[in-house]
Structure formats: structure tokens, C-alpha cells
Motif scaffolding. Sequence first.
Motif, PDB file in Angstrom:
ATOM      1  N   GLU A  75       6.666  -2.884  13.062  1.00  0.00           N
ATOM      2  CA  GLU A  75       7.999  -2.407  12.849  1.00  0.00           C
ATOM      3  C   GLU A  75       8.295  -3.097  11.524  1.00  0.00           C
ATOM      4  OE1 GLU A  75      11.033  -1.854  15.599  1.00  0.00           O
ATOM      5  OE2 GLU A  75       9.474  -1.457  17.041  1.00  0.00           O
ATOM      6  N   GLU A  76       9.144  -2.488  10.618  1.00  0.00           N
ATOM      7  CA  GLU A  76       9.920  -3.101   9.472  1.00  0.00           C
ATOM      8  C   GLU A  76       8.877  -3.727   8.545  1.00  0.00           C
ATOM      9  OE1 GLU A  76      13.540  -5.035  10.171  1.00  0.00           O
ATOM     10  OE2 GLU A  76      14.292  -3.690  11.705  1.00  0.00           O
ATOM     11  N   SER A  77       7.499  -3.386   8.523  1.00  0.00           N
ATOM     12  CA  SER A  77       6.342  -4.027   7.688  1.00  0.00           C
ATOM     13  C   SER A  77       5.811  -2.791   7.007  1.00  0.00           C
ATOM     14  CB  SER A  77       5.484  -4.746   8.774  1.00  0.00           C
ATOM     15  OG  SER A  77       4.519  -5.344   7.920  1.00  0.00           O
ATOM     16  N   GLY A  78       5.750  -3.035   5.567  1.00  0.00           N
ATOM     17  CA  GLY A  78       4.767  -2.100   4.898  1.00  0.00           C
ATOM     18  C   GLY A  78       4.109  -2.791   3.808  1.00  0.00           C
ATOM     19  N   GLU A 127     -10.690  -5.693  -3.110  1.00  0.00           N
ATOM     20  CA  GLU A 127     -11.692  -6.802  -3.056  1.00  0.00           C
ATOM     21  C   GLU A 127     -11.097  -7.967  -2.286  1.00  0.00           C
ATOM     22  OE1 GLU A 127     -11.992  -7.404  -7.294  1.00  0.00           O
ATOM     23  OE2 GLU A 127     -13.751  -6.088  -7.409  1.00  0.00           O
ATOM     24  N   ASP A 128      -9.800  -8.043  -1.909  1.00  0.00           N
ATOM     25  CA  ASP A 128      -9.415  -9.265  -1.162  1.00  0.00           C
ATOM     26  C   ASP A 128      -9.485  -9.065   0.304  1.00  0.00           C
ATOM     27  OD1 ASP A 128      -7.246  -7.480  -0.489  1.00  0.00           O
ATOM     28  OD2 ASP A 128      -5.601  -8.796  -1.585  1.00  0.00           O
ATOM     29  N   GLY A 129     -10.133  -8.014   0.856  1.00  0.00           N
ATOM     30  CA  GLY A 129     -10.302  -7.690   2.166  1.00  0.00           C
ATOM     31  C   GLY A 129      -9.355  -6.623   2.762  1.00  0.00           C
ATOM     32  N   THR A 130      -8.245  -6.363   1.953  1.00  0.00           N
ATOM     33  CA  THR A 130      -6.766  -5.481   2.464  1.00  0.00           C
ATOM     34  C   THR A 130      -7.633  -4.090   2.785  1.00  0.00           C
ATOM     35  OG1 THR A 130      -5.267  -6.739   1.658  1.00  0.00           O
ATOM     36  CG2 THR A 130      -4.874  -4.590   2.196  1.00  0.00           C
ATOM     37  N   TRP A 131      -7.419  -3.520   3.968  1.00  0.00           N
ATOM     38  CA  TRP A 131      -7.702  -2.005   4.192  1.00  0.00           C
ATOM     39  C   TRP A 131      -6.752  -1.108   4.442  1.00  0.00           C
ATOM     40  CZ3 TRP A 131      -6.742  -0.233   8.885  1.00  0.00           C
ATOM     41  CH2 TRP A 131      -6.322  -1.176  10.009  1.00  0.00           C
ATOM     42  N   ILE A 132      -6.680   0.028   4.046  1.00  0.00           N
ATOM     43  CA  ILE A 132      -5.973   1.126   4.615  1.00  0.00           C
ATOM     44  C   ILE A 132      -6.762   2.234   5.013  1.00  0.00           C
ATOM     45  CG2 ILE A 132      -4.349   0.496   2.826  1.00  0.00           C
ATOM     46  CD1 ILE A 132      -5.230   2.807   0.974  1.00  0.00           C
ATOM     47  N   GLU A 133      -6.233   3.224   5.939  1.00  0.00           N
ATOM     48  CA  GLU A 133      -6.768   4.103   6.314  1.00  0.00           C
ATOM     49  C   GLU A 133      -5.741   5.402   6.235  1.00  0.00           C
ATOM     50  OE1 GLU A 133      -7.799   4.128  10.607  1.00  0.00           O
ATOM     51  OE2 GLU A 133      -9.071   2.262  10.276  1.00  0.00           O
ATOM     52  N   ILE A 134      -6.279   6.505   5.440  1.00  0.00           N
ATOM     53  CA  ILE A 134      -5.564   7.611   5.058  1.00  0.00           C
ATOM     54  C   ILE A 134      -6.130   8.919   5.154  1.00  0.00           C
ATOM     55  CG2 ILE A 134      -4.173   6.177   3.423  1.00  0.00           C
ATOM     56  CD1 ILE A 134      -5.822   7.020   0.955  1.00  0.00           C
ATOM     57  N   PHE A 181       1.999   3.989  -4.147  1.00  0.00           N
ATOM     58  CA  PHE A 181       2.574   4.459  -2.858  1.00  0.00           C
ATOM     59  C   PHE A 181       2.811   3.504  -1.737  1.00  0.00           C
ATOM     60  CE2 PHE A 181      -1.703   5.337  -2.123  1.00  0.00           C
ATOM     61  CZ  PHE A 181      -1.854   5.151  -1.001  1.00  0.00           C
ATOM     62  N   SER A 182       3.665   3.675  -0.827  1.00  0.00           N
ATOM     63  CA  SER A 182       3.665   2.732   0.162  1.00  0.00           C
ATOM     64  C   SER A 182       3.208   3.271   1.503  1.00  0.00           C
ATOM     65  CB  SER A 182       5.332   2.262   0.346  1.00  0.00           C
ATOM     66  OG  SER A 182       5.956   3.307   0.927  1.00  0.00           O
ATOM     67  N   ILE A 183       2.554   2.138   2.580  1.00  0.00           N
ATOM     68  CA  ILE A 183       2.093   2.484   3.473  1.00  0.00           C
ATOM     69  C   ILE A 183       2.474   1.480   4.751  1.00  0.00           C
ATOM     70  CG2 ILE A 183       0.105   1.121   3.152  1.00  0.00           C
ATOM     71  CD1 ILE A 183      -1.503   3.516   4.564  1.00  0.00           C
ATOM     72  N   ASP A 184       2.726   2.024   5.960  1.00  0.00           N
ATOM     73  CA  ASP A 184       3.159   1.098   6.927  1.00  0.00           C
ATOM     74  C   ASP A 184       1.882   0.139   7.253  1.00  0.00           C
ATOM     75  OD1 ASP A 184       5.505   2.159   7.246  1.00  0.00           O
ATOM     76  OD2 ASP A 184       4.800   3.633   8.874  1.00  0.00           O
ATOM     77  N   LYS A 185       2.075  -1.040   7.625  1.00  0.00           N
ATOM     78  CA  LYS A 185       1.187  -2.138   8.372  1.00  0.00           C
ATOM     79  C   LYS A 185       0.723  -1.704   9.580  1.00  0.00           C
ATOM     80  CE  LYS A 185       1.485  -5.837   4.982  1.00  0.00           C
ATOM     81  NZ  LYS A 185       1.608  -7.304   4.725  1.00  0.00           N
ATOM     82  N   CYS A 186      -0.486  -1.873  10.081  1.00  0.00           N
ATOM     83  CA  CYS A 186      -0.625  -1.973  11.323  1.00  0.00           C
ATOM     84  C   CYS A 186      -1.424  -3.189  12.028  1.00  0.00           C
ATOM     85  CB  CYS A 186      -1.679  -0.803  11.577  1.00  0.00           C
ATOM     86  SG  CYS A 186      -0.906   0.859  11.263  1.00  0.00           S
TER      87      CYS A 186
END
Length: 74
Positions: A23-26, A54-61, A10-15
Motif C-alpha cells: 500500500e502507498e508504494s510505487g 541491471e540493478d535487479g529490479t523486476w516488473i511483471e506487466i 509510467f508508474s507501477i505498484d510495488k509488490c
Amino acid sequence: MKKYECIKGFSIDKCDGDGFTIEESGMLIEKGSQWFDYTENYRIVGGEVRLENEDGTWIEISKDDVSESFIEIA
């Protein structure tokens, strides 16, 4: 610590660091990618679950999104 594998990409917006959508980033969360739930209470954008890879990228869902798109593997 729980470990998850994405079973439905799935895709998610970047914050930014303040929790505002860029804006216009995901980003694409790819099927087969592995993520860790460190069960920290630290949240920036208000998601129920914070996952990191593992590369430090995080998401909140939401918990619903976790159960729909991930399986626990450890």
C-alpha cells in the motif's frame, strides 16, 4: 534474451515477495531505461511478461503494456 528500452515512462505498484501490493508504494519506470526479458516462466504477481533491469529490479506487466511502453533493442 530480449532487451527493451522504455519509450513511454509510467508508474507501477510495488509488490512483496508473495505478490501482494504494498500500500502507498510505487515506482516510476523511466523513459530511456533498459530492461531484459529472460523469458523465464517464473511469475509472482501474474503478469504476462517479466522484465528486469541491471540493478535487479523486476516488473511483471501485460504484453500490451510492453508493446505500448517499450521497444526491442536487442
